[in-house]
Design a protein around this motif. Structure first.
Motif, mmCIF file in Angstrom:
data_model
loop_
_atom_site.group_PDB
_atom_site.id
_atom_site.type_symbol
_atom_site.label_atom_id
_atom_site.label_comp_id
_atom_site.label_asym_id
_atom_site.label_seq_id
_atom_site.Cartn_x
_atom_site.Cartn_y
_atom_site.Cartn_z
ATOM 1 N N ASP A 75 0.832 -1.211 0.000
ATOM 2 C CA ASP A 75 0.000 0.000 0.000
ATOM 3 C C ASP A 75 0.865 1.259 0.000
ATOM 4 N N GLY A 76 1.986 1.204 0.706
ATOM 5 C CA GLY A 76 2.897 2.346 0.739
ATOM 6 C C GLY A 76 3.525 2.596 -0.622
ATOM 7 N N GLU A 77 3.890 1.509 -1.297
ATOM 8 C CA GLU A 77 4.459 1.649 -2.643
ATOM 9 C C GLU A 77 3.419 2.243 -3.593
ATOM 10 N N GLN A 78 2.188 1.769 -3.479
ATOM 11 C CA GLN A 78 1.107 2.285 -4.326
ATOM 12 C C GLN A 78 0.878 3.773 -4.038
ATOM 13 N N ALA A 79 0.923 4.165 -2.767
ATOM 14 C CA ALA A 79 0.744 5.569 -2.398
ATOM 15 C C ALA A 79 1.885 6.424 -2.954
ATOM 16 N N ALA A 80 3.116 5.917 -2.876
ATOM 17 C CA ALA A 80 4.272 6.657 -3.398
ATOM 18 C C ALA A 80 4.179 6.806 -4.915
ATOM 19 N N ARG A 81 3.745 5.746 -5.594
ATOM 20 C CA ARG A 81 3.587 5.827 -7.053
ATOM 21 C C ARG A 81 2.491 6.835 -7.417
ATOM 22 N N GLY A 82 1.403 6.833 -6.669
ATOM 23 C CA GLY A 82 0.322 7.787 -6.920
ATOM 24 C C GLY A 82 0.768 9.220 -6.708
ATOM 25 N N GLU A 83 1.514 9.462 -5.648
ATOM 26 C CA GLU A 83 2.016 10.810 -5.380
ATOM 27 C C GLU A 83 3.023 11.238 -6.436
ATOM 28 N N THR A 84 3.847 10.312 -6.893
ATOM 29 C CA THR A 84 4.803 10.620 -7.961
ATOM 30 C C THR A 84 4.064 11.033 -9.231
ATOM 31 N N ALA A 85 3.006 10.314 -9.572
ATOM 32 C CA ALA A 85 2.208 10.648 -10.761
ATOM 33 C C ALA A 85 1.547 12.012 -10.596
ATOM 34 N N ARG A 86 1.022 12.288 -9.402
ATOM 35 C CA ARG A 86 0.375 13.580 -9.146
ATOM 36 C C ARG A 86 1.374 14.728 -9.297
ATOM 37 N N LEU A 87 2.557 14.551 -8.742
ATOM 38 C CA LEU A 87 3.586 15.590 -8.840
ATOM 39 C C LEU A 87 4.048 15.786 -10.286
ATOM 40 N N ALA A 88 4.158 14.701 -11.036
ATOM 41 C CA ALA A 88 4.562 14.796 -12.445
ATOM 42 C C ALA A 88 3.513 15.558 -13.250
ATOM 43 N N GLN A 89 2.231 15.282 -12.995
ATOM 44 C CA GLN A 89 1.157 16.008 -13.691
ATOM 45 C C GLN A 89 1.206 17.494 -13.355
ATOM 46 N N MET A 90 1.436 17.809 -12.085
ATOM 47 C CA MET A 90 1.510 19.204 -11.679
ATOM 48 C C MET A 90 2.699 19.898 -12.354
#
Length: 112
Positions: A75-90
């Protein structure tokens, strides 16, 4: 997710680690921009543990001091991947906005 929590998850993505090593890894990952104190680190680890993003995976004594080790969970890895994607979009949006700035726009106080 806070920047500190995100960086802790990234640090743990490389494998299990203990507190002091996490402080060093976060500093390295942030290129010196984020320096965690022990209280801040363990406060973040407590929240990440409660969220199920990290788990405690053992303890050992080194030089008379206890070292507790932590590991990222699925779950932590999934959360980190999601945050990475969000930051990349921003970041992509920011590049577009900055790329579309008109040359007529001047910084306040600069000559016209």
């Amino acid at each position: 997710m806070t920047t500190q929590s995100y960086l802790i998850l990234l640090a743990l993505a490389g494998g299990r680690s203990h507190g002091y090593a996490l402080i060093q890894l976060v500093k390295e990952l942030s290129q010196g921009q984020v320096t965690l104190g022990a209280g801040t680190l363990y406060g973040n680890l407590d929240r990440l543990l409660a969220a199920g993003f990290v788990e405690s995976v053992g303890e050992e004594t080194v030089g008379g001091r206890a070292r507790r080790y932590y590991m990222i969970t699925g779950d932590g890895e999934q959360a980190a991947r999601g945050e990475t994607a969000r930051l990349a979009q921003m970041a992509e949006k920011a590049k577009r906005v900055l790329g579309n700035l008109s040359p007529r726009i001047r910084i306040q106080g600069s000559p016209a």
